[in-house]
Design an enzyme around this catalytic site. Structure first.
Site, PDB file in Angstrom:
ATOM      1  CB  THR A 165      -1.756   6.360   3.846  1.00 24.89           C
ATOM      2  OG1 THR A 165      -2.761   6.272   2.848  1.00 24.89           O
ATOM      3  CG2 THR A 165      -0.878   7.561   3.670  1.00 24.89           C
ATOM      4  CB  SER A 221      -0.960  -0.008   1.194  1.00 23.09           C
ATOM      5  OG  SER A 221      -0.246  -0.150   2.392  1.00 23.09           O
ATOM      6  N   GLY A 257      -6.653   5.790   5.158  1.00 23.94           N
ATOM      7  CA  GLY A 257      -7.992   5.288   4.874  1.00 23.94           C
ATOM      8  C   GLY A 257      -8.535   5.854   3.573  1.00 23.94           C
ATOM      9  NE  ARG A 298      -8.515   7.423  -4.793  1.00 28.47           N
ATOM     10  CZ  ARG A 298      -7.898   7.249  -3.627  1.00 28.47           C
ATOM     11  NH1 ARG A 298      -6.610   6.991  -3.602  1.00 28.47           N
ATOM     12  NH2 ARG A 298      -8.554   7.335  -2.482  1.00 28.47           N
ATOM     13  CB  VAL A 299      -5.112  12.236  -6.876  1.00 29.31           C
ATOM     14  CG1 VAL A 299      -4.339  12.863  -5.724  1.00 29.31           C
ATOM     15  CG2 VAL A 299      -4.237  12.152  -8.128  1.00 29.31           C
ATOM     16  N   GLY A 300      -5.736  10.409  -4.113  1.00 24.32           N
ATOM     17  CA  GLY A 300      -6.372  10.404  -2.802  1.00 24.32           C
ATOM     18  C   GLY A 300      -5.991  11.621  -1.975  1.00 24.32           C
ATOM     19  CG  ASP A 301      -6.127  10.986   2.208  1.00 27.68           C
ATOM     20  OD1 ASP A 301      -5.898  10.011   1.446  1.00 27.68           O
ATOM     21  OD2 ASP A 301      -6.025  10.913   3.441  1.00 27.68           O
TER      22      ASP A 301
HETATM   23  N1  GLY Z   1      -5.407   7.399   2.126  1.00 26.11           N
HETATM   24  C1  GLY Z   1      -4.870   6.991   0.906  1.00 26.11           C
HETATM   25  C2  GLY Z   1      -5.734   7.142  -0.237  1.00 26.11           C
HETATM   26  O1  GLY Z   1      -6.934   7.233  -0.136  1.00 26.11           O
HETATM   27  O2  GLY Z   1      -5.218   7.163  -1.338  1.00 26.11           O
END
Ligand code: GLY
Length: 347
Positions: A207, A88, A259, A235-238
């Site tokens: 993460t 991950s 998360g 796609r990009v996360g937080d």
């Molecule tokens: N927290 C990691 C993501 O959602 O990409």
């Protein structure tokens, strides 16, 4: 000069190794329920999940010799980025639904300077590229091909990050998933991943977010991930979004998240946690409030998603809160070299 600053100054100026933690006087405006480790200690580092233990050790080598928190969090974040057992973060991260490994990372220092990369392919240490963005460009965030081009110009080698094991997991997922990512794929849709794994357990977390305070009392943070497994390409996360996956305010504290990144972006989670600490909430209480704000949204079913926040305040106090059980975080200081702490949760 107060006692804390005197002690910090003496340790650093004399070049003495910080064999003993520096206790921070509790007489500040910060109040609220405290969490283990409750008392303030400088220097200290904390990070999400059990892979944080090894990452903290790398960060601690920097902090324990009087080094800067920024150098500590970069060194720490590079450990899971290089760990092939970890699917991950970094190399060997699970790919998107097209089989491409795309990485997100951000870093922020005590001056409010920050840098980030998103959807970066073929570079094994996105956290170090994020730092170069911060230090060598006028920008904060580079994405995709532009981020790759910048990284290569900076001398980072272009590499294949998809390992045979990750490819096998992706191919197994393709057989049943109808090419459709789900909101919490890191938790539920591991394909050939760990049978019977529970949401957010030690085998299927995501993460790494790392926060550190150095002997001078300066805070920094880092956050790095391969993002949601089997996500849509692009796609990009937080994690690379300053204020969502990471935020540092050297007057108040720092926060990071793990998360389902979409939910953290929607409530600008890490910024929220820091602002709640500014209002006097303890790190744990601020994290809990940020989780509860997510759960208040009508379309969120808490049982279906995992989000966890981790925070450190200006005194070095650490706290965390997650939606679901199973979240853990690791803390390292002169008194605790490998403390793994179960995170409290709403469910
Ligand atoms: N927290 C990691 C993501 O959602 O990409």
């Amino acid at each position: 000069m107060d006692r804390r600053r005197f002690l910090q100054g003496a340790s650093v100026a004399s070049g003495v190794l910080l064999a003993q933690p520096v206790r921070v006087n509790a007489g500040s405006a910060v109040s609220g329920a405290s969490t283990a480790p409750a008392d303030g200690v400088l220097p200290r580092v904390c990070s999400t999940w059990d892979f944080g233990v090894a990452a903290n050790q790398a960060a601690w080598k920097v902090l324990s010799t009087g080094g800067r928190a920024l150098d500590a969090v970069e060194a720490g974040a590079r450990i899971p980025e290089a760990d092939l057992r970890n699917h991950s973060v970094g190399r060997a991260g699970y790919p998107d639904r097209d089989g491409k490994v795309t990485l997100d990372a951000s870093i922020m220092d005590e001056n409010g300077d920050c840098g980030a990369v998103a959807a970066l392919e073929h570079i094994a240490h996105p956290i170090s590229v994020a730092r170069r963005v911060m230090e060598r460009t006028p920008h904060v965030l580079l994405v995709g091909d532009g981020a790759l081009q910048f990284a290569m110009e900076q001398g980072f080698p272009k590499e294949e990050l998809l390992t045979p094991e990750s490819r096998e997991a992706w191919q197994a997922w393709l057989k049943t998933a109808k090419y459709k990512p789900s909101a919490n794929s890191e938790i539920r849709d591991y394909g050939v991943g760990p049978a019977g794994s529970k949401p957010g357990d030690a085998r299927n977390h995501d993460t790494i977010g790392m926060l550190a305070i150095d002997a001078r009392g300066n805070l920094s943070g880092a956050c790095t991930t391969s993002g949601m497994a089997w996500k849509l390409h692009g796609r990009v996360g937080d994690s690379p979004i300053i204020g969502a996956g990471l935020y540092v305010d050297n007057e108040v504290g720092a926060a990071t998240s793990t998360g389902v990144g979409e939910e953290v972006i929607r409530n600008v989670g890490s910024f929220l946690v820091v602002e709640l600490m500014r209002q006097g909430r303890s790190p744990e209480d601020a994290c809990r409030e940020a989780v509860e704000r997510i759960l208040k949204r009508k379309s969120v079913r808490g049982a279906d998603i995992q989000v966890g926040f981790l925070a450190m305040d200006k005194r070095g106090r650490v706290g965390a809160w997650a939606i679901q059980k199973g979240f853990s975080y690791a803390v390292c200081d002169a008194g605790k070299q490998d403390a793994l702490i179960p995170g409290k949760s709403t469910y």
